[in-house]
Motif scaffolding. Structure first.
Motif, PDB file in Angstrom:
ATOM      1  N   LEU A   1     -11.922  -2.769   3.318  1.00 43.86           N
ATOM      2  CA  LEU A   1     -10.503  -3.098   3.191  1.00 43.86           C
ATOM      3  C   LEU A   1     -10.211  -4.518   3.698  1.00 43.86           C
ATOM      4  O   LEU A   1     -10.521  -4.841   4.842  1.00 43.86           O
ATOM      5  CB  LEU A   1      -9.694  -2.083   4.004  1.00 43.86           C
ATOM      6  CG  LEU A   1      -8.260  -1.871   3.581  1.00 43.86           C
ATOM      7  CD1 LEU A   1      -8.184  -1.369   2.147  1.00 43.86           C
ATOM      8  CD2 LEU A   1      -7.587  -0.877   4.527  1.00 43.86           C
ATOM      9  N   PRO A   2      -9.615  -5.383   2.856  1.00 48.08           N
ATOM     10  CA  PRO A   2      -9.266  -6.717   3.353  1.00 48.08           C
ATOM     11  C   PRO A   2      -8.172  -6.613   4.413  1.00 48.08           C
ATOM     12  O   PRO A   2      -7.459  -5.609   4.471  1.00 48.08           O
ATOM     13  CB  PRO A   2      -8.724  -7.429   2.112  1.00 48.08           C
ATOM     14  CG  PRO A   2      -8.847  -6.500   0.980  1.00 48.08           C
ATOM     15  CD  PRO A   2      -9.205  -5.153   1.477  1.00 48.08           C
TER      16      PRO A   2
ATOM     17  N   LEU B   1      -3.717 -13.020  -2.233  1.00 42.83           N
ATOM     18  CA  LEU B   1      -3.552 -11.700  -1.645  1.00 42.83           C
ATOM     19  C   LEU B   1      -4.296 -10.705  -2.543  1.00 42.83           C
ATOM     20  O   LEU B   1      -3.840 -10.403  -3.648  1.00 42.83           O
ATOM     21  CB  LEU B   1      -2.047 -11.358  -1.624  1.00 42.83           C
ATOM     22  CG  LEU B   1      -1.636 -10.053  -0.957  1.00 42.83           C
ATOM     23  CD1 LEU B   1      -1.889 -10.105   0.547  1.00 42.83           C
ATOM     24  CD2 LEU B   1      -0.149  -9.773  -1.209  1.00 42.83           C
ATOM     25  N   PRO B   2      -5.442 -10.189  -2.081  1.00 47.47           N
ATOM     26  CA  PRO B   2      -6.189  -9.253  -2.919  1.00 47.47           C
ATOM     27  C   PRO B   2      -5.317  -8.061  -3.337  1.00 47.47           C
ATOM     28  O   PRO B   2      -4.488  -7.598  -2.549  1.00 47.47           O
ATOM     29  CB  PRO B   2      -7.336  -8.781  -2.021  1.00 47.47           C
ATOM     30  CG  PRO B   2      -7.421  -9.784  -0.933  1.00 47.47           C
ATOM     31  CD  PRO B   2      -6.070 -10.412  -0.774  1.00 47.47           C
ATOM     32  N   MET B   3      -5.509  -7.611  -4.577  1.00 50.48           N
ATOM     33  CA  MET B   3      -4.714  -6.511  -5.128  1.00 50.48           C
ATOM     34  C   MET B   3      -5.599  -5.276  -5.238  1.00 50.48           C
ATOM     35  O   MET B   3      -6.684  -5.355  -5.832  1.00 50.48           O
ATOM     36  CB  MET B   3      -4.234  -6.855  -6.547  1.00 50.48           C
ATOM     37  CG  MET B   3      -3.442  -8.132  -6.671  1.00 50.48           C
ATOM     38  SD  MET B   3      -1.702  -7.815  -6.424  1.00 50.48           S
ATOM     39  CE  MET B   3      -1.198  -9.303  -5.587  1.00 50.48           C
ATOM     40  N   ILE B   4      -5.135  -4.144  -4.735  1.00 49.14           N
ATOM     41  CA  ILE B   4      -5.848  -2.865  -4.908  1.00 49.14           C
ATOM     42  C   ILE B   4      -4.982  -1.990  -5.799  1.00 49.14           C
ATOM     43  O   ILE B   4      -3.821  -1.719  -5.466  1.00 49.14           O
ATOM     44  CB  ILE B   4      -6.116  -2.178  -3.553  1.00 49.14           C
ATOM     45  CG1 ILE B   4      -6.904  -3.116  -2.640  1.00 49.14           C
ATOM     46  CG2 ILE B   4      -6.845  -0.855  -3.763  1.00 49.14           C
ATOM     47  CD1 ILE B   4      -7.183  -2.565  -1.260  1.00 49.14           C
ATOM     48  N   PHE B   5      -5.518  -1.576  -6.930  1.00 47.79           N
ATOM     49  CA  PHE B   5      -4.717  -0.935  -7.974  1.00 47.79           C
ATOM     50  C   PHE B   5      -5.383   0.386  -8.394  1.00 47.79           C
ATOM     51  O   PHE B   5      -6.246   0.399  -9.265  1.00 47.79           O
ATOM     52  CB  PHE B   5      -4.629  -1.920  -9.156  1.00 47.79           C
ATOM     53  CG  PHE B   5      -3.731  -1.510 -10.296  1.00 47.79           C
ATOM     54  CD1 PHE B   5      -3.171  -0.241 -10.390  1.00 47.79           C
ATOM     55  CD2 PHE B   5      -3.453  -2.427 -11.316  1.00 47.79           C
ATOM     56  CE1 PHE B   5      -2.349   0.112 -11.453  1.00 47.79           C
ATOM     57  CE2 PHE B   5      -2.638  -2.080 -12.395  1.00 47.79           C
ATOM     58  CZ  PHE B   5      -2.095  -0.803 -12.462  1.00 47.79           C
ATOM     59  N   PRO B   6      -4.980   1.519  -7.767  1.00 45.99           N
ATOM     60  CA  PRO B   6      -5.470   2.821  -8.251  1.00 45.99           C
ATOM     61  C   PRO B   6      -4.769   3.152  -9.569  1.00 45.99           C
ATOM     62  O   PRO B   6      -3.543   3.132  -9.633  1.00 45.99           O
ATOM     63  CB  PRO B   6      -5.044   3.802  -7.152  1.00 45.99           C
ATOM     64  CG  PRO B   6      -4.509   2.966  -6.037  1.00 45.99           C
ATOM     65  CD  PRO B   6      -4.087   1.658  -6.609  1.00 45.99           C
ATOM     66  N   VAL B   7      -5.546   3.453 -10.585  1.00 47.13           N
ATOM     67  CA  VAL B   7      -4.988   3.490 -11.940  1.00 47.13           C
ATOM     68  C   VAL B   7      -4.726   4.926 -12.410  1.00 47.13           C
ATOM     69  O   VAL B   7      -5.640   5.757 -12.460  1.00 47.13           O
ATOM     70  CB  VAL B   7      -5.938   2.753 -12.918  1.00 47.13           C
ATOM     71  CG1 VAL B   7      -5.357   2.738 -14.319  1.00 47.13           C
ATOM     72  CG2 VAL B   7      -6.184   1.325 -12.446  1.00 47.13           C
ATOM     73  N   HIS B   8      -3.487   5.191 -12.757  1.00 43.15           N
ATOM     74  CA  HIS B   8      -3.036   6.474 -13.314  1.00 43.15           C
ATOM     75  C   HIS B   8      -3.701   6.680 -14.692  1.00 43.15           C
ATOM     76  O   HIS B   8      -3.934   5.700 -15.410  1.00 43.15           O
ATOM     77  CB  HIS B   8      -1.510   6.379 -13.443  1.00 43.15           C
ATOM     78  CG  HIS B   8      -0.831   7.612 -13.935  1.00 43.15           C
ATOM     79  ND1 HIS B   8      -0.842   7.983 -15.253  1.00 43.15           N
ATOM     80  CD2 HIS B   8      -0.095   8.539 -13.291  1.00 43.15           C
ATOM     81  CE1 HIS B   8      -0.144   9.109 -15.388  1.00 43.15           C
ATOM     82  NE2 HIS B   8       0.327   9.466 -14.207  1.00 43.15           N
TER      83      HIS B   8
ATOM     84  N   PHE C   1      -4.180   7.304  -0.331  1.00 42.37           N
ATOM     85  CA  PHE C   1      -3.109   6.416  -0.787  1.00 42.37           C
ATOM     86  C   PHE C   1      -2.122   6.124   0.354  1.00 42.37           C
ATOM     87  O   PHE C   1      -1.710   4.971   0.541  1.00 42.37           O
ATOM     88  CB  PHE C   1      -2.381   7.028  -1.997  1.00 42.37           C
ATOM     89  CG  PHE C   1      -1.432   6.061  -2.634  1.00 42.37           C
ATOM     90  CD1 PHE C   1      -1.911   5.049  -3.450  1.00 42.37           C
ATOM     91  CD2 PHE C   1      -0.073   6.128  -2.391  1.00 42.37           C
ATOM     92  CE1 PHE C   1      -1.039   4.113  -4.020  1.00 42.37           C
ATOM     93  CE2 PHE C   1       0.801   5.205  -2.949  1.00 42.37           C
ATOM     94  CZ  PHE C   1       0.321   4.206  -3.775  1.00 42.37           C
ATOM     95  N   LEU C   2      -1.801   7.159   1.121  1.00 40.00           N
ATOM     96  CA  LEU C   2      -0.866   6.949   2.241  1.00 40.00           C
ATOM     97  C   LEU C   2      -1.469   5.981   3.249  1.00 40.00           C
ATOM     98  O   LEU C   2      -0.782   5.079   3.757  1.00 40.00           O
ATOM     99  CB  LEU C   2      -0.549   8.304   2.895  1.00 40.00           C
ATOM    100  CG  LEU C   2       0.386   8.273   4.097  1.00 40.00           C
ATOM    101  CD1 LEU C   2       1.702   7.590   3.768  1.00 40.00           C
ATOM    102  CD2 LEU C   2       0.659   9.707   4.583  1.00 40.00           C
ATOM    103  N   SER C   3      -2.746   6.154   3.517  1.00 36.44           N
ATOM    104  CA  SER C   3      -3.413   5.258   4.449  1.00 36.44           C
ATOM    105  C   SER C   3      -3.322   3.809   3.955  1.00 36.44           C
ATOM    106  O   SER C   3      -3.006   2.890   4.724  1.00 36.44           O
ATOM    107  CB  SER C   3      -4.862   5.704   4.595  1.00 36.44           C
ATOM    108  OG  SER C   3      -5.635   4.664   5.078  1.00 36.44           O
TER     109      SER C   3
END
Ligand code: UD1
Length: 375
Positions: A191-192, A226-233, A264-266
Motif C-alpha cells: 500500500l502506498p 497520487l497512485p490510484m487503486i481501482f477495484p473494478v465492479h 475495502f473499508l480498510s
C-alpha cells in the motif's frame, strides 16, 4: 412474529446485517433471509455473508443478471411462492436495487406488510434506475425508515402519511462502526503512503465508452502524483474489457477485482481521497472524515455534501483534477457526521417497528370496540 428480509445486491448486505442482528436479540421473533441472487459472484456476494457475521441465506432465488424488466420480473415470479409458503408478518427490503422494488410489489399485492430501510432518498433524476425503484418502494411500503431528515421531507412532500415514516439514522454506518476495528487491523504490504481509492459502476458513467476512456485517462494522469487503486465492479470490468483497458494496469492506476467489505473499508480509512459514483461510499467517507469526490451530477444523499466530506464534480474531468489538487494541497473540509449516524440504527428500527405494531393493534381494537358499541 416472523420477519422475512429480502436482499439481492452488494450494498443490501451491509444494510440488512444490523437489522437482522437487532431482531435476533428479540424473544419470539423468527427470521428468514431471502437472497434474490441479483449479485452472484463470490466476491460480489458470498464474501459479505462471511464477513458480516450474518447466517447464509435460507433461500436463494438465483435470478442472476438480465435487463431491468427481466431481473425485476424474475424476482417477482420466484419470490411470490416463497412469501405464500413462509407467510411472514413483515418483509424488510433495503435500499434501491431492482430486488427491492420487485419484493415490495410482490408483498404489497399479497397484503404482507413491507418495511423499507433507507427510505426517502431522492436524486430527482429519473434517468437513474435506482430512483424509479425508490419511488415505487416508498409508495408501497407500510413503514419507512429514513437515514436523514431530507428523507422525511421528500416522503411528506410526496404524500406519504407521517405515521408511516420513522427517522432512524443510517444502518450502513452500524455495520461500519461494528467492523471498523477489524478493518483497521487489516494490512496490505504494497500500500502506498498516499493514494486515491476509486469505484465506478453507474451505467451513466461506465456504459458511455467515450466518457469511460476520458475518465481512465484522467485517472492515469492524476496517478503520476497520487497512485490510484481501482477495484473494478463486474459491469465496469465488461466495459473496460470492451475498450481493451482492463489488462492495462500499472502502479499509477491499479485495477483490481472487487474487494471484500473489510478490505475495502480498510482502504477507505487510509485513503487520501475516494473518487466514486457509489451511494454508500459517499456516506462511509463522510463518517470517516475522508475526502470524497463524486463523479455524478446529483446525489440522493445531500447530507454528505452539506455536512460531510463529499463534493460533486459531475462528469467534468477538469473539476475532478481541480478537486484532487485541492485535497492534495490540504484545501478540504473534515466535515461533520450527520445526526443519528451512530451505529444504533438497527436497534432503533426494531423498537420503532414494535411501537408501530402496538399502535396499529390499539387502533384496530378501538375501531372494533367503536363499531361494537354502535351495534
Ligand atoms: C446494482 C444496483 C445498483 C447498485 C449496484 C451495487 C440496480 C438497478 N442497480 O447495479 O443500484 O449500486 O448493484 O453493486 O439494482 N454482474 C456480474 N456478477 C455479479 C453481478 C453482476 O458479472 O455478481 C454483471 C452482470 O453482467 C450484470 C452487470 O454486472 O449485467 C450489472 O449487474 P446488475 O445487478 O444488473 O446491476 P449493477 O450494475 O450491479
Amino acid at each position: 412474529m416472523h420477519i422475512l428480509h429480502v436482499v439481492g445486491a452488494r450494498p443490501n448486505f451491509m444494510k440488512a446485517a444490523p437489522v437482522f442482528r437487532a431482531f435476533a436479540q428479540e424473544i419470539g421473533v423468527s427470521q428468514t433471509l431471502v437472497h434474490t441472487g441479483q449479485h452472484y459472484e463470490v466476491n460480489m456476494s458470498d464474501v459479505f455473508f462471511q464477513e458480516l457475521g450474518v447466517s447464509e441465506p435460507d433461500v436463494n432465488l438465483r435470478v442472476g443478471s438480465g435487463s431491468h424488466a427481466q431481473q425485476t420480473g424474475e424476482v417477482m415470479i420466484r419470490l411470490e411462492p416463497i412469501i405464500l409458503e413462509r407467510n411472514p408478518d413483515w418483509v424488510f427490503v433495503y435500499g434501491d436495487v431492482n430486488s427491492t422494488a420487485a419484493a415490495a410489489m410482490v408483498c404489497s399485492k399479497l397484503l404482507v406488510k413491507v418495511a423499507h430501510v433507507e427510505a426517502g432518498l431522492r436524486s430527482f433524476d429519473r434517468t437513474m434506475p435506482e430512483e424509479i425503484n425508490r419511488l415505487v418502494t416508498d409508495q408501497l411500503a407500510n413503514l419507512l425508515f429514513t437515514p436523514s431528515q431530507d428523507g422525511n421531507d421528500n416522503l411528506l412532500r410526496e404524500g406519504v402519511a407521517a405515521e408511516r415514516i420513522r427517522l432512524v439514522g443510517n444502518v450502513m454506518i452500524d455495520t461500519l462502526v461494528r467492523l471498523l476495528p477489524k478493518a483497521r487491523g487489516y494490512t496490505r504490504p504494497d500500500l502506498p503512503e498516499r493514494y486515491a481509492l476509486v469505484t465506478m459502476h453507474r451505467p451513466s458513467n461506465v456504459d458511455d465508452p467515450a466518457f469511460l476512456k476520458d475518465l481512465l485517462d484522467t485517472l492515469r494522469e492524476l496517478g503520476r502524483d497520487l497512485p490510484m487503486i481501482f477495484p473494478v465492479h463486474p459491469r465496469t470490468r465488461q466495459r473496460l474489457a470492451a475498450l481493451n483497458q482492463f489488462e492495462d494496469t500499472d502502479n499509477r492506476l491499479q485495477l483490481t477485482h472487487p474487494l471484500s467489505y473489510l478490505e475495502f473499508l480498510s482502504l477507505q480509512t487510509k485513503a487520501t481521497v475516494v473518487i466514486t459514483d457509489s451511494g454508500g461510499v459517499q456516506e462511509e467517507t463522510t463518517f470517516l472524515h475522508v475526502p470524497c469526490i463524486t463523479v455524478r451530477e446529483n446525489t440522493e444523499r445531500p447530507v454528505t455534501t452539506t455536512l460531510g466530506t463529499n463534493v460533486l464534480v459531475g462528469r467534468d474531468m477538469m473539476r475532478l483534477r481541480e478537486e484532487v489538487r485541492n485535497i492534495l494541497e490540504g484545501r478540504h473540509s473534515r466535515g461533520k457526521i450527520p445526526p443519528l449516524w451512530d451505529g444504533c440504527a438497527g436497534p432503533r428500527i426494531v423498537q420503532e417497528m414494535f411501537h408501530w405494531q402496538k399502535a396499529d393493534q390499539e387502533l384496530r381494537f378501538a375501531r372494533a370496540a367503536g363499531s361494537d358499541s354502535r351495534v
